[in-house]
Structures are given as C-alpha cells and as structure tokens.
Write an enzyme that holds these catalytic residues in place. Structure first.
Site, PDB file in Angstrom:
ATOM      1  N   ARG A  39       0.831  -1.215   0.000  1.00  0.00           N
ATOM      2  CA  ARG A  39       0.000   0.000   0.000  1.00  0.00           C
ATOM      3  C   ARG A  39       0.860   1.258   0.000  1.00  0.00           C
ATOM      4  O   ARG A  39       0.493   2.274  -0.546  1.00  0.00           O
ATOM      5  CB  ARG A  39      -0.920   0.002   1.225  1.00  0.00           C
ATOM      6  CG  ARG A  39      -1.966  -1.096   1.207  1.00  0.00           C
ATOM      7  CD  ARG A  39      -2.505  -1.329   2.588  1.00  0.00           C
ATOM      8  NE  ARG A  39      -1.414  -1.632   3.524  1.00  0.00           N
ATOM      9  CZ  ARG A  39      -1.544  -1.799   4.816  1.00  0.00           C
ATOM     10  NH1 ARG A  39      -2.720  -1.691   5.375  1.00  0.00           N
ATOM     11  NH2 ARG A  39      -0.493  -2.083   5.571  1.00  0.00           N
ATOM     12  N   GLY A  40       2.021   1.177   0.632  1.00  0.00           N
ATOM     13  CA  GLY A  40       2.846   2.379   0.814  1.00  0.00           C
ATOM     14  C   GLY A  40       3.815   2.596  -0.340  1.00  0.00           C
ATOM     15  O   GLY A  40       4.648   1.734  -0.626  1.00  0.00           O
ATOM     16  N   ASP A  65      -4.067  -2.003  -2.438  1.00  0.00           N
ATOM     17  CA  ASP A  65      -4.464  -2.687  -1.211  1.00  0.00           C
ATOM     18  C   ASP A  65      -5.023  -4.045  -1.627  1.00  0.00           C
ATOM     19  O   ASP A  65      -6.135  -4.142  -2.141  1.00  0.00           O
ATOM     20  CB  ASP A  65      -5.527  -1.871  -0.463  1.00  0.00           C
ATOM     21  CG  ASP A  65      -5.863  -2.508   0.886  1.00  0.00           C
ATOM     22  OD1 ASP A  65      -5.617  -3.724   1.055  1.00  0.00           O
ATOM     23  OD2 ASP A  65      -6.366  -1.788   1.764  1.00  0.00           O
ATOM     24  N   ASN A  92       1.908 -13.415   0.088  1.00  0.00           N
ATOM     25  CA  ASN A  92       2.587 -13.226   1.362  1.00  0.00           C
ATOM     26  C   ASN A  92       1.831 -12.342   2.347  1.00  0.00           C
ATOM     27  O   ASN A  92       1.962 -12.510   3.555  1.00  0.00           O
ATOM     28  CB  ASN A  92       3.967 -12.610   1.052  1.00  0.00           C
ATOM     29  CG  ASN A  92       4.597 -11.966   2.266  1.00  0.00           C
ATOM     30  OD1 ASN A  92       5.067 -12.654   3.171  1.00  0.00           O
ATOM     31  ND2 ASN A  92       4.590 -10.622   2.310  1.00  0.00           N
ATOM     32  N   TYR A 158      -6.328 -15.648  13.510  1.00  0.00           N
ATOM     33  CA  TYR A 158      -5.060 -15.897  12.798  1.00  0.00           C
ATOM     34  C   TYR A 158      -4.923 -17.386  12.472  1.00  0.00           C
ATOM     35  O   TYR A 158      -4.652 -17.776  11.328  1.00  0.00           O
ATOM     36  CB  TYR A 158      -3.887 -15.424  13.663  1.00  0.00           C
ATOM     37  CG  TYR A 158      -2.546 -15.449  12.961  1.00  0.00           C
ATOM     38  CD1 TYR A 158      -2.249 -14.511  11.977  1.00  0.00           C
ATOM     39  CD2 TYR A 158      -1.577 -16.393  13.282  1.00  0.00           C
ATOM     40  CE1 TYR A 158      -1.016 -14.521  11.331  1.00  0.00           C
ATOM     41  CE2 TYR A 158      -0.347 -16.418  12.644  1.00  0.00           C
ATOM     42  CZ  TYR A 158      -0.067 -15.472  11.674  1.00  0.00           C
ATOM     43  OH  TYR A 158       1.151 -15.488  11.036  1.00  0.00           O
ATOM     44  N   LYS A 162      -4.844 -18.978   8.674  1.00  0.00           N
ATOM     45  CA  LYS A 162      -3.587 -19.576   8.196  1.00  0.00           C
ATOM     46  C   LYS A 162      -3.781 -21.072   7.893  1.00  0.00           C
ATOM     47  O   LYS A 162      -3.150 -21.615   6.978  1.00  0.00           O
ATOM     48  CB  LYS A 162      -2.470 -19.357   9.221  1.00  0.00           C
ATOM     49  CG  LYS A 162      -2.018 -17.893   9.332  1.00  0.00           C
ATOM     50  CD  LYS A 162      -1.460 -17.388   8.006  1.00  0.00           C
ATOM     51  CE  LYS A 162      -0.861 -16.001   8.093  1.00  0.00           C
ATOM     52  NZ  LYS A 162      -0.330 -15.529   6.798  1.00  0.00           N
TER      53      LYS A 162
HETATM   54  N1  LIG Z   1       7.210 -12.339  10.789  1.00  0.00           N
HETATM   55  C1  LIG Z   1       6.955 -13.545  11.273  1.00  0.00           C
HETATM   56  O1  LIG Z   1       7.573 -14.004  12.239  1.00  0.00           O
HETATM   57  C2  LIG Z   1       5.909 -14.426  10.602  1.00  0.00           C
HETATM   58  C3  LIG Z   1       5.725 -15.722  11.095  1.00  0.00           C
HETATM   59  C4  LIG Z   1       4.785 -16.543  10.479  1.00  0.00           C
HETATM   60  C5  LIG Z   1       4.050 -16.073   9.399  1.00  0.00           C
HETATM   61  N2  LIG Z   1       4.244 -14.800   8.970  1.00  0.00           N
HETATM   62  C6  LIG Z   1       3.435 -14.358   7.831  1.00  0.00           C
HETATM   63  O2  LIG Z   1       4.305 -13.816   6.850  1.00  0.00           O
HETATM   64  C7  LIG Z   1       3.643 -12.808   6.118  1.00  0.00           C
HETATM   65  C8  LIG Z   1       4.467 -11.538   6.112  1.00  0.00           C
HETATM   66  O3  LIG Z   1       4.663 -11.140   7.448  1.00  0.00           O
HETATM   67  P1  LIG Z   1       5.737 -10.010   7.827  1.00  0.00           P
HETATM   68  O4  LIG Z   1       6.004 -10.170   9.284  1.00  0.00           O
HETATM   69  O5  LIG Z   1       6.851 -10.026   6.858  1.00  0.00           O
HETATM   70  O6  LIG Z   1       4.830  -8.687   7.611  1.00  0.00           O
HETATM   71  P2  LIG Z   1       5.259  -7.155   7.548  1.00  0.00           P
HETATM   72  O7  LIG Z   1       6.668  -6.981   8.006  1.00  0.00           O
HETATM   73  O8  LIG Z   1       4.190  -6.451   8.284  1.00  0.00           O
HETATM   74  O9  LIG Z   1       5.195  -6.820   5.979  1.00  0.00           O
HETATM   75  C9  LIG Z   1       3.980  -6.771   5.369  1.00  0.00           C
HETATM   76  C10 LIG Z   1       4.144  -6.401   3.888  1.00  0.00           C
HETATM   77  O10 LIG Z   1       2.856  -6.489   3.296  1.00  0.00           O
HETATM   78  C11 LIG Z   1       2.425  -5.189   2.842  1.00  0.00           C
HETATM   79  N3  LIG Z   1       0.990  -5.125   3.104  1.00  0.00           N
HETATM   80  C12 LIG Z   1       0.347  -5.209   4.284  1.00  0.00           C
HETATM   81  N4  LIG Z   1      -0.975  -5.113   4.109  1.00  0.00           N
HETATM   82  C13 LIG Z   1      -1.184  -4.973   2.761  1.00  0.00           C
HETATM   83  C14 LIG Z   1      -2.328  -4.834   1.958  1.00  0.00           C
HETATM   84  N5  LIG Z   1      -3.557  -4.806   2.491  1.00  0.00           N
HETATM   85  N6  LIG Z   1      -2.179  -4.722   0.614  1.00  0.00           N
HETATM   86  C15 LIG Z   1      -0.940  -4.722   0.048  1.00  0.00           C
HETATM   87  N7  LIG Z   1       0.192  -4.861   0.777  1.00  0.00           N
HETATM   88  C16 LIG Z   1       0.066  -4.984   2.125  1.00  0.00           C
HETATM   89  C17 LIG Z   1       3.281  -4.204   3.643  1.00  0.00           C
HETATM   90  O11 LIG Z   1       3.432  -2.933   3.002  1.00  0.00           O
HETATM   91  P3  LIG Z   1       2.381  -1.723   3.281  1.00  0.00           P
HETATM   92  O12 LIG Z   1       2.194  -1.630   4.761  1.00  0.00           O
HETATM   93  O13 LIG Z   1       3.025  -0.527   2.669  1.00  0.00           O
HETATM   94  O14 LIG Z   1       1.111  -2.111   2.581  1.00  0.00           O
HETATM   95  C18 LIG Z   1       4.607  -4.973   3.660  1.00  0.00           C
HETATM   96  O15 LIG Z   1       5.246  -4.897   2.406  1.00  0.00           O
HETATM   97  C19 LIG Z   1       2.265 -12.654   6.758  1.00  0.00           C
HETATM   98  O16 LIG Z   1       1.318 -13.406   6.053  1.00  0.00           O
HETATM   99  C20 LIG Z   1       2.472 -13.238   8.153  1.00  0.00           C
HETATM  100  O17 LIG Z   1       1.288 -13.723   8.720  1.00  0.00           O
HETATM  101  C21 LIG Z   1       5.150 -13.959   9.537  1.00  0.00           C
END
Ligand SMILES: NC(=O)c1ccc[n+]([C@@H]2O[C@H](COP(=O)([O-])OP(=O)(O)OC[C@H]3O[C@@H](n4cnc5c(N)ncnc54)[C@H](OP(=O)(O)O)[C@@H]3O)[C@@H](O)[C@H]2O)c1
Length: 259
Positions: A39-40, A65, A92, A158, A162
């Site tokens: 989005r950003g 979005d 993702n 969640y 998932k």
């Molecule tokens: N981090 C972990 O430990 C972990 C563990 C298990 C699973 N996961 C899963 O891995 C995935 C990524 O997690 P993360 O921790 O890397 O997340 P993150 O750091 O919050 O990154 C999210 C990314 O998605 C974009 N985004 C968020 N909402 C969006 C929307 N509505 N439309 C388009 N883009 C969007 C964000 O950019 P903008 O905000 O600019 O839109 C950013 O590029 C998720 O599905 C999460 O559940 C993560």
C-alpha cells in the site's frame, strides 16, 4: 544450485518489507523478473531501489491494497501489461487480530479473512490463466506455524485463516496439477528482521523474549527473513518440481505438529 528462475516473472504481495521482501530478494538473486505490491509508495520505492542496487533484472512496483476487492486485479493487470507473463505468485500479505474468541466480532473475522485468505485467492484466480498460457507455474502461500497447529488463546482468527491457506493450497494443487501449476505453503515460525513484529517485541521486552526463545525455539534463536525467502524461492523454482500440495515448515523446530 541454479534454481532455474532466470527470466521467470515472480509476483510477491507485500514485497516492500518483511518476508515478502526477503522472498523477492531471493528470487531476484536467481535472475527472476519481479513485481511487488504494497500500500505504501515509499516502502515500495525503497525496496525496488535496494533490489535494483543488488542486481535485480527488473522490478515493477504496484501500489494497491490487496485486501480490497479490486486489489489483486490491479496487481495482475500491471504484471500482464509489463511482462505479458506470470510464472510465480507468492501470496505473502497477512496479518493478525488478537482477541479472545468470545470477544471477536464478525467484522474482525471478515477483515482478516479478506487480508489473509481472499487476497491471495483472488490473486491466484487471476494468475492461473497466465501461468497456464506459459505452460505452468508455482503458487506459494505464506501460512504460519500457527496454521499447522494451535497457536494459543487469542489467536482464533489468525490460526483459522492460516490453516485455511494450507487446506485450500492442497486442493488447488490437485486441481492444477494437470496444468503443471504447483501450489504450496510455507509455514514460518517466529522470524526476526529489522522493523518486524518480533524485532519490536525484542526491543520492548528483551528479558521476556529471551525466555520465549528458550521455551519455544529449539535452535535458540529467531529465524531470519532470508531463511524464509530462500525456501520460498526454492518452492517457486523448477528444483521443487515434485513438490505440490505441501506445507513446508520454516521454523527451526518451533512447530510440534506431526503432519
Ligand atoms: N514475521 C513472522 O515471524 C511471521 C511468522 C509466520 C508467518 N508470517 C506471515 O508472513 C507474512 C508476512 O509477514 P511479515 O512479518 O513479513 O509482515 P510485515 O513486516 O508487516 O510486511 C507486510 C508487507 O505487506 C504489505 N501489506 C500489508 N498489508 C497490505 C495490503 N492490504 N495490501 C498490500 N500490501 C500490504 C506491507 O506494506 P504496506 O504496509 O506498505 O502495505 C509490507 O510490504 C504474513 O502473512 C504473516 O502472517 C510472519
């Protein structure tokens, strides 16, 4: 090992930071041409700049979005226009809304179903015809260790969403095998990267997080973003040609599920 991703068109939702960025980076290192959405605008531009500076063949950024009904179409239309092909889709984007089940509302559920589930399903439905035209493809959903097993109190939304990804990916894999389209999930455990949710928790409560690591993470550390990105790139690639309908745990042994 050459993954055979050179020249392939790889699309990553939420590719501007976090696990989406690490996935995009791993595929760019293999020569894939990328499209990332978020989005950003600023985050997208910064990610694209980093990827290009590291030698990415091509990077298209799409501001949308993906949780909104038209979001996936904006993304796939841009990919079709720029590349005329789509070989890999990494769904993702995802998030969490914590709360005791009894206190969750329909709105909470619907918001996270849109974000975690329907966003990727819509993108996949639009990507499949392009993959078919190209002779096949690979779809990877980013699930979670808590899609494979109970995450604990407060995580009903969640956990459910998932798990839904793993379930749907299994059926999609059966339906799309005849088109040489493979569909898999990765299930990351607790992954720490700068600015990510675990990084924030470590900064806010270092002692509490040390105890969390001792109790939950057998390798004695959080996972790294690149460790997830590498597995996504492998699943996306020809090297994973016999893997479909699978959910690959990338959790350092954090998960306790037998399946
Ligand atoms: N981090 C972990 O430990 C972990 C563990 C298990 C699973 N996961 C899963 O891995 C995935 C990524 O997690 P993360 O921790 O890397 O997340 P993150 O750091 O919050 O990154 C999210 C990314 O998605 C974009 N985004 C968020 N909402 C969006 C929307 N509505 N439309 C388009 N883009 C969007 C964000 O950019 P903008 O905000 O600019 O839109 C950013 O590029 C998720 O599905 C999460 O559940 C993560």
């Amino acid at each position: 090992m050459d993954l055979g991703l050179k020249g392939k068109v790889a699309v990553v939702t939420g590719g501007s930071r976090g696990l989406g960025f690490y996935s995009a980076r791993a595929m760019a290192a293999e020569g894939a041409r990328l499209a990332i959405c978020a989005r950003g605008e600023e985050g997208l531009a910064a990610a694209a700049e980093t990827l290009r500076a590291e030698g990415a063949a091509e990077v298209v950024t799409v501001r949308c979005d993906i949780a909104e009904e038209g979001g996936a179409a904006e993304l796939v239309d841009a990919v079709r226009e720029r590349y005329g092909a789509l070989d890999v889709l990494v769904n993702n984007v995802g998030g969490n809304r914590r709360g005791r089940f009894e206190e969750t509302s329909d709105e909470d559920w619907l918001d996270i179903i849109q974000l975690n589930v329907l966003s990727g399903f819509r993108a996949a439905r639009l990507a499949i015809p392009l993959m078919r035209e190209g002779g096949g493809g690979s779809i990877v959903f980013v699930s979670s260790v808590f899609g494979r097993e109970k995450g604990g109190p407060g995580l009903s939304i969640y956990n459910t969403t998932k798990t839904a990804l793993i379930s749907a990916a299994g059926i999609m894999a059966l339906e799309l095998a005849k088109d040489a389209i493979r569909v898999n999930c990765v299930a990351p455990g607790s992954i720490q990267f700068p600015g990510g949710s675990w990084d924030k928790r470590v900064k806010a409560d270092p002692d509490g997080m040390k105890a969390f690591v001792r109790a939950n993470l057998p390798l004695g550390r959080f996972g790294k973003g690149g460790e997830v990105g590498d597995v996504v790139a492998f699943l996306a690639s020809e090297r994973a040609s016999l893997i479909t309908g699978a959910c690959v745990a990338v959790d350092g042994g954090q998960g306790r599920s037998l399946v």
